[in-house]
Structure formats: structure tokens, C-alpha cells
Design a protein around this motif. Structure first.
Motif, PDB file in Angstrom:
ATOM      1  N   MET A 122       0.822  -1.216   0.000  1.00 33.99           N
ATOM      2  CA  MET A 122       0.000   0.000   0.000  1.00 33.99           C
ATOM      3  C   MET A 122       0.856   1.266   0.000  1.00 33.99           C
ATOM      4  SD  MET A 122      -1.350   0.428   3.920  1.00 33.99           S
ATOM      5  CE  MET A 122      -1.821   2.133   3.631  1.00 33.99           C
ATOM      6  N   GLU A 123       0.299   2.329  -0.537  1.00 33.54           N
ATOM      7  CA  GLU A 123       0.932   3.645  -0.471  1.00 33.54           C
ATOM      8  C   GLU A 123       0.364   4.346   0.762  1.00 33.54           C
ATOM      9  OE1 GLU A 123       3.041   4.842  -2.833  1.00 33.54           O
ATOM     10  OE2 GLU A 123       2.780   3.251  -4.320  1.00 33.54           O
ATOM     11  N   SER A 124       1.166   5.198   1.374  1.00 33.58           N
ATOM     12  CA  SER A 124       0.681   5.903   2.565  1.00 33.58           C
ATOM     13  C   SER A 124       1.051   7.377   2.538  1.00 33.58           C
ATOM     14  CB  SER A 124       1.288   5.244   3.819  1.00 33.58           C
ATOM     15  OG  SER A 124       0.868   5.933   4.970  1.00 33.58           O
ATOM     16  N   SER A 125       0.203   8.171   3.172  1.00 35.24           N
ATOM     17  CA  SER A 125       0.515   9.582   3.447  1.00 35.24           C
ATOM     18  C   SER A 125      -0.303   9.949   4.678  1.00 35.24           C
ATOM     19  CB  SER A 125       0.154  10.467   2.254  1.00 35.24           C
ATOM     20  OG  SER A 125      -1.202  10.300   1.935  1.00 35.24           O
ATOM     21  N   ALA A 126       0.050  11.077   5.303  1.00 30.48           N
ATOM     22  CA  ALA A 126      -0.657  11.455   6.532  1.00 30.48           C
ATOM     23  C   ALA A 126      -2.056  11.973   6.206  1.00 30.48           C
ATOM     24  CB  ALA A 126       0.138  12.521   7.266  1.00 30.48           C
ATOM     25  N   HIS A 127      -3.020  11.571   7.017  1.00 34.77           N
ATOM     26  CA  HIS A 127      -4.411  11.994   6.821  1.00 34.77           C
ATOM     27  C   HIS A 127      -4.949  12.676   8.076  1.00 34.77           C
ATOM     28  CE1 HIS A 127      -4.333   9.673   3.196  1.00 34.77           C
ATOM     29  NE2 HIS A 127      -5.616   9.878   2.970  1.00 34.77           N
ATOM     30  N   LEU A 128      -5.859  13.633   7.814  1.00 34.71           N
ATOM     31  CA  LEU A 128      -6.624  14.228   8.909  1.00 34.71           C
ATOM     32  C   LEU A 128      -7.804  13.291   9.155  1.00 34.71           C
ATOM     33  CD1 LEU A 128      -7.032  16.810  10.702  1.00 34.71           C
ATOM     34  CD2 LEU A 128      -8.468  17.692   8.833  1.00 34.71           C
TER      35      LEU A 128
END
Ligand SMILES: Nc1ncnc2c1ncn2[C@@H]1O[C@H](COP(=O)(O)OP(=O)(O)OP(=O)(O)O)[C@@H](O)[C@H]1O
Ligand SMILES: O=P(O)(O)OC[C@H]1O[C@H](OP(=O)(O)OP(=O)(O)O)[C@H](O)[C@@H]1O
Length: 202
Positions: free
Chosen positions: A171-177
Motif C-alpha cells: 500500500m501507499e501511505s501519506s498522513a491523513h486528517l
């Protein structure tokens, strides 16, 4: 008033920067202080892995956390916005020159991301043994603890420096609100306003 759990660690600065840009205020935690109250917000300084816990239990209305952590915790939360920071992927790491042998009767995997790895193999109906580690994951295949690893890859440098190659991406990830569901309904206007203010600066 909105209470927001922010991750200390590698994405802390960039996360606060998003709030500073959105509200034109400087947000800095004083030395050793874990709560910062300013401009109608109460920011909590918590460990990245703990952010969804605070939000899930309603101790914080909102939080900022990597998608990898959310997937791993499997909490029922609202994903409000991709903050486009802390980009990385969760991928396999294999000893250089080796391939993932899907025909092997049982593959042993060392990882911090137990659930993500387990789900990947469940979908392929394959038997795996997962060994939970808390860090220095790249060491495990080098000393025979496992066949391969599942870990965060950002630049790929840690794997490279330890004689590993980056294998398939899970999976790809990035920070989320993220938001607590009850908070979202109870404080919808405040929360949507905050999301909009952050979004225009992305
Ligand atoms: N090189 C990287 N290593 C780890 N995480 C990264 C990297 N690049 C981006 N990230 C993202 O940043 C998030 C925060 O990383 P950090 O290392 O601060 O947290 P952590 O090790 O999960 O924290 P803790 O164990 O202290 O709770 C990760 O969940 C991930 O989404
Ligand atoms: O692809 P790269 O840019 O090399 O980054 C990936 C590395 O960074 C993280 O480790 P971290 O520094 O959080 O240390 P840890 O081993 O204690 O988890 C992750 O677990 C990888 O080891």
C-alpha cells in the motif's frame, strides 16, 4: 473548541506547518508540555501510533496520522483529508537477488505491520508466519529470523544499505486528517471549516 491529536516524530513539524499556514498562527509545544491551547484549538502531542486511539475513544475530535497506521489499527474513524505529507509505502523487503516464493508451504515474515501483512496473504489464501518486531526490521532477514520483511519504504536507502531489495508494494501511505464519528456530527461546521482552510494550502 476542537481537540486535535498530533503525532510527535518525523511528521510533527510538517503537520504543525499545515495548521500554521491555515490559521496564520504559530503553534509550538512548550518544552515537555503535551497540550498546546491556542486559537480555539487544543493540540495533543502524542505518539504517531497512538493518534487513532485518542480519536477513536473521543479524547480527541481530530487527529493526524499515516494511512499505514490507520490500516494497521482498523479503527472506525472518518478520513477527512489527505495532507499530502509523510509519503511512503508499505512494501516487501527481500535479500538481494531473492524473489518472493509464493509456492513455499509457509513464508516467515518479520514486520511492525502485522495486520497489513496478514491481510495481504489472506487474500492470496497463503499460509504465513508473522513475527512482530518494533523496529530495525531490515535486520531480521540478514540473521535468518525470517524469509522477508514488510516495512515502510520512503527512499529505499535503509533496505539498500542492508543488502535488501524492495519487493512488491502492499500500500501507499501519506498522513491523513481523521475525525471521531460522534465529534464529526456534533461539531460538523467547525470541522468542515478547518478542513477547508487546510485544503486550500495543500
Ligand atoms: N521513512 C519513514 N519511516 C517511517 N515512517 C515514515 C517514513 N516516511 C514517512 N513515514 C510516515 O510517517 C509516519 C510517522 O512516522 P514515525 O517514524 O514518526 O512514527 P512511528 O515510528 O510509527 O511512531 P511511534 O512508534 O513513535 O508511535 C508513519 O506512520 C508513516 O506513515
Ligand atoms: O526507505 P527509507 O528512507 O530508508 O526509510 C525507511 C526506514 O525508516 C523507518 O525506520 P525508522 O527510522 O522509523 O526506524 P525503526 O527501525 O526504529 O522503525 C522504516 O521502518 C525503515 O526502516
Amino acid at each position: 473548541m476542537l481537540t486535535i491529536a498530533l503525532p510527535k516524530g518525523r511528521i510533527a513539524e510538517e503537520t504543525l506547518d499545515k495548521f500554521e499556514k491555515a490559521f496564520g498562527e504559530k503553534f509550538v509545544f512548550e518544552d515537555r508540555k503535551l497540550i498546546l491551547q491556542k486559537a480555539g484549538f487544543r493540540f495533543l502531542n502524542v505518539r504517531n501510533q497512538d493518534v487513532p486511539t485518542y480519536v477513536m475513544h473521543g479524547a480527541a475530535d481530530l487527529g493526524v496520522v499515516g494511512l499505514d497506521v490507520l490500516e494497521e489499527k482498523e479503527y472506525d474513524l472518518i478520513k477527512l483529508l489527505d495532507l499530502e505529507l509523510g509519503r511512503c509505502k508499505v512494501a516487501f523487503g527481500l535479500r538481494a537477488g531473492e524473489k518472493l516464493n509464493f509456492n513455499k508451504s509457509k513464508i516467515t515474515i518479520a514486520t511492525k505491520h502485522e495486520k497489513i501483512a496478514k491481510k495481504y496473504f489472506e487474500e492470496k489464501a497463503m499460509a504465513v508466519e508473522i513475527i512482530k518486531l518494533y523496529g530495525s526490521i531490515e535486520l531480521a532477514p540478514l540473521v535468518g529470523l525470517c524469509d522477508c520483511i514488510v516495512d515502510i519504504v520512503e527512499t529505499g536507502e535503509t533496505m539498500k544499505q542492508n543488502g535488501l531489495e524492495v519487493g512488491p508494494t502492499i500500500m501507499e501511505s501519506s498522513a491523513h486528517l481523521i475525525a471521531n464519528k460522534n465529534s464529526f456530527y456534533a461539531k460538523k461546521d467547525l470541522i468542515l471549516d478547518l478542513r477547508e482552510k487546510i485544503e486550500v494550502h495543500l
